[in-house]
Enzyme design. Structure first.
Site, mmCIF file in Angstrom:
data_model
loop_
_atom_site.group_PDB
_atom_site.id
_atom_site.type_symbol
_atom_site.label_atom_id
_atom_site.label_comp_id
_atom_site.label_asym_id
_atom_site.label_seq_id
_atom_site.Cartn_x
_atom_site.Cartn_y
_atom_site.Cartn_z
ATOM 1 N N CYS A 20 0.716 -1.008 -0.013
ATOM 2 C CA CYS A 20 -0.083 0.096 -0.146
ATOM 3 C C CYS A 20 0.948 1.219 0.060
ATOM 4 C CB CYS A 20 -0.795 0.034 1.234
ATOM 5 S SG CYS A 20 -2.095 1.357 1.172
ATOM 6 N N CYS A 23 2.950 2.394 2.887
ATOM 7 C CA CYS A 23 4.156 1.926 3.548
ATOM 8 C C CYS A 23 5.347 2.827 3.154
ATOM 9 C CB CYS A 23 4.195 0.590 2.543
ATOM 10 S SG CYS A 23 3.235 -0.576 3.058
ATOM 11 N N ASP A 398 20.996 25.966 -26.959
ATOM 12 C CA ASP A 398 22.351 26.384 -27.425
ATOM 13 C C ASP A 398 22.404 26.119 -29.025
ATOM 14 O OD1 ASP A 398 25.299 26.809 -27.495
ATOM 15 O OD2 ASP A 398 25.615 24.802 -27.633
#
Length: 703
Positions: A20, A23, A398
């Site tokens: 779950c 936890c 760039d």
């Protein structure tokens, strides 16, 4: 300046038994209390916990022991995890059988009460073992989570004599988690499948003999034979042969890449029709594929801003639900409501307000999004970066190697009266020690078949030019601005020549020898073929500003930006100036990305909301410098990455709406007595499965 602790270590530990999302909080709370642990970040979706610890006070073994003491396992093999998942599903199904038998025997078969109560008790044991174990460990850590809520509701139902309802609650809760695990395993397997791309053995030629070796035993410099149609087992450099290699598994590029002696190749890619002899340049554990796998696993443990917000709310929400249930048990009976009805509504509230779907919605979407990105050749280093990709309003590029091919050539040589005959050779020698693309072009053009003269001293002015002693000559090579700043006169004719060349889109480099301008070199870098389409795609999806940042002069920048279809450009920038230009974009648009090569552009990448490295496959610096790495050299993966970020944010929002909507609906139904425990648990587990399956849609995402 903060000191760096040399004993600081980071461990990414797989954890089994996280059935779950709550936890996560239990693990983080418990590991945070271990002496020497600096931080702990657990991922329910990824089934991992990333722990940063002081190696002088803690070690991985002690951390793993603490994890096991909480009722979780640290797996040795993936097979063990699969067996455990199957066991949980089988226990849930067995509980369902016991529940059905108990309900039939009570309602229709007329069996004695002890029999159907025994069947309900068996249901409680089969379905509730995991729930009770995790609830116990959570309470021991002084943490209230969803397992505590569900166990309290089931026991409360039993206390009221509603054994069938309590058994149904635990059965559906356990079955929901088992199915949820199987659903999330699809996303986890999408990541794990990357690791299975590289062969486990390689055909190696040692001492004139060809033998099969495990890839872990290969050494740098070993010669590997790759047959046509086979996957490459290692990162290396082609020594003999030519072929077309399908690199989609690493770079995401759909078109096979032609390779020849000197070309770089990667483990996990597929050789075409030609046989290749490859010299190993990286050990197996350090291949590009292995590093991508490690970074993707670490990304799963990195929490997105939305997930962090949800977890902060849950730390308050779950205890508040328990308090609310307690008040619902006590207050209504004082106002005349029957205690049994009040208690039942309180138990229903525990189920209704359980935030499993709320806690799962974000990490499941991030897991699936990161996995899908990796499949498409985009390495995203965490949920925060994936969400921010979807928020981008401006993107800076760039120029060299990103908007252009990065392979400029000398297209014009213009010498002035009085210049030494060998001035181009002197310029080539001065630039020979630089890795800059312009320097390589000048060296290539000026060297020819000749041996370049010795360089006895070299000074570099970043972004401007170089000064070197070549034989007995003082040679300066750089922009016309640099030549002037070193007090070397530049005539009006030379200025006019430079302006004319720049107007045509060339980059102009001046060469001065012994204090006098010897000549001008015109260099041109061609636009990438994929740049205009990629930039147009970004604009089509609503990116408000696309800007090019370059150290080149105004005219070159204007020419390239117009050709690429960019909204704007900033020219004549030093490396440090690019970071400031990115800061301006972030200030103006809040969410701004920077795309560069990850080497020269590291400061600018760091200042952007999301730093994006281009062509990162095989490049250590590019992989480490950016938040997002486009593994291939295809700019079209950028719109894919941005659109995937937006799709992930949309799924997260949908999941939050679903989870919160169901909670609000069920809480209202529980408080008014409209819904009982059975309806509440069905809708609760249904919403959890819905958000998991909704997140998995990202695995099939196409831009």
């Amino acid at each position: 300046m903060a000191e760096i602790n040399p004993a600081l270590r980071t461990a990414l530990i797989p954890v089994e038994g996280m059935d779950c999302s709550d936890c996560v909080l239990v693990l983080e709370h418990a590991l945070g209390r271990v002496d020497g642990v600096v931080s702990a970040s657990a991922s329910y979706a990824g089934q991992t916990v990333q722990v940063q610890y002081d190696a002088g006070r803690a070690n991985r073994a002690a951390i793993e022991r603490r994890i096991r003491s909480l009722g979780y396992d640290v797996p040795e093999t993936g097979l063990h995890a699969q067996i455990k998942d199957q066991r949980e599903l089988l226990l849930s199904l067995l509980a369902g059988v016991f529940l059905l038998m108990g309900w039939l025997s009570e309602r229709f078969m007329g069996w004695p009460q002890p029999i159907y109560l025994a069947l309900y008790a068996a249901t409680y044991v089969a379905a509730g073992t995991h729930v009770a174990r995790h609830a116990w460990h959570a309470l021991r850590e002084r943490h209230f989570d969803t397992d505590v809520l569900m166990l309290a509701a089931a026991l409360g139902a039993a206390a009221l004599g509603q054994f069938a309802e309590g058994a149904l609650l635990l059965t559906l809760f356990s079955l929901g988690h088992a199915l949820e695990e199987r659903a999330l395993d699809r996303a986890r397997n999408a990541v794990r499948s990357l690791a299975q791309l590289a062969p486990r053995t390689a055909l190696v030629q040692r001492d004139g003999i060809e033998r099969e070796f495990p890839i872990e035993e290969l050494l740098i410099g070993d010669v590997v034979i790759v047959r046509p149609g086979a996957r490459l087992p290692v990162d290396g450099e082609v020594a003999v042969g030519s072929s077309a290699v399908d690199q989609a598994s690493v770079t995401g590029e759909s078109t096979p890449v032609e390779v020849e002696p000197g070309s770089q190749v990667f483990a996990g890619t597929v050789n075409g029709d030609g046989a290749l002899v490859v010299r190993v340049t990286r050990l197996a554990h350090d291949s590009t594929l292995a590093r991508v796998m490690r970074m993707v696993e670490e990304a799963q443990a990195q929490k997105s801003p939305t997930q962090q917000t949800v977890e902060r709310v849950m730390r308050v929400f779950v205890p508040a639900v328990l308090v609310g249930a307690g008040l619902l048990i006590v207050i209504p009976p004082l106002l005349g409501m029957p205690f049994r009805e009040s208690f039942l509504r309180a138990m229903t509230l525990l189920v209704a307000a359980s935030p499993c779907a709320l806690a799962l919605g974000t990490p499941a979407a991030v897991l699936a999004g990161v996995a899908r990105a990796a499949q498409g050749g985009v390495l995203v280093k965490g949920g925060a970066h994936l969400e921010n990709l979807g928020r981008l309003r401006a993107v800076a590029f760039d120029k060299t190697g990103t908007i252009t091919t990065g392979r400029p050539q000398v297209v014009g040589i213009y010498g002035f009266d009085g210049a030494p005959a060998d001035w181009t050779t002197l310029a080539a020698a001065a630039e020979s020690r630089s890795g800059h693309p312009l320097a390589r072009a000048i060296t290539h053009a000026g060297q020819g078949a000749r041996q370049l003269p010795e360089v006895s001293a070299l000074n570099t002015a970043a972004g401007l030019g170089v000064q070197a002693m070549v034989t007995e000559h003082d040679v300066r090579v750089g922009s016309v601005r640099y030549i002037q700043e070193t007090n070397i006169p530049v005539s009006g004719a030379a200025h006019a020549q430079a302006l004319a060349l720049e107007a045509g889109g060339a980059t102009v480099v001046g060469v001065a020898v012994d204090g006098a301008l010897a000549g001008l070199l015109a260099l041109a870098d061609t636009l990438r073929a994929d740049a205009p389409a990629a930039i147009q795609s970004l604009k089509a999806m609503g990116i408000e500003q696309t800007t090019m940042l370059t150290g080149d002069n105004e005219r070159v920048a204007q020419h390239i930006a117009a050709e690429a279809g960019l909204d704007g450009y900033v020219a004549n920038l030093l490396p440090g100036d690019k970071a400031q230009a990115v800061d301006v974009l972030v200030t103006q648009y809040e969410y701004a990305g920077m795309v560069g090569d990850g080497v020269n552009d590291a400061p600018a990448l760091a200042h952007a909301t999301v730093g994006i490295a281009m062509g990162a496959a095989g490049s250590d610096v590019a992989l480490e410098a950016a938040d997002v790495a486009l593994m291939g050299d295809d700019l079209n993966t950028l719109p894919f990455a941005v659109s995937l970020g937006r799709a992930t944010r949309a799924v997260i929002l949908q999941n939050l709406v679903i989870a919160l909507g169901v909670i609000v609906l069920l809480v209202g139904a529980a408080l008014t007595g409209v819904a009982g425990i059975g309806i509440a648990v069905v809708l609760h587990e249904g919403s959890t499965l819905v958000v998991a399956l909704n997140a998995l849609r990202l695995l099939r995402y196409r831009a």
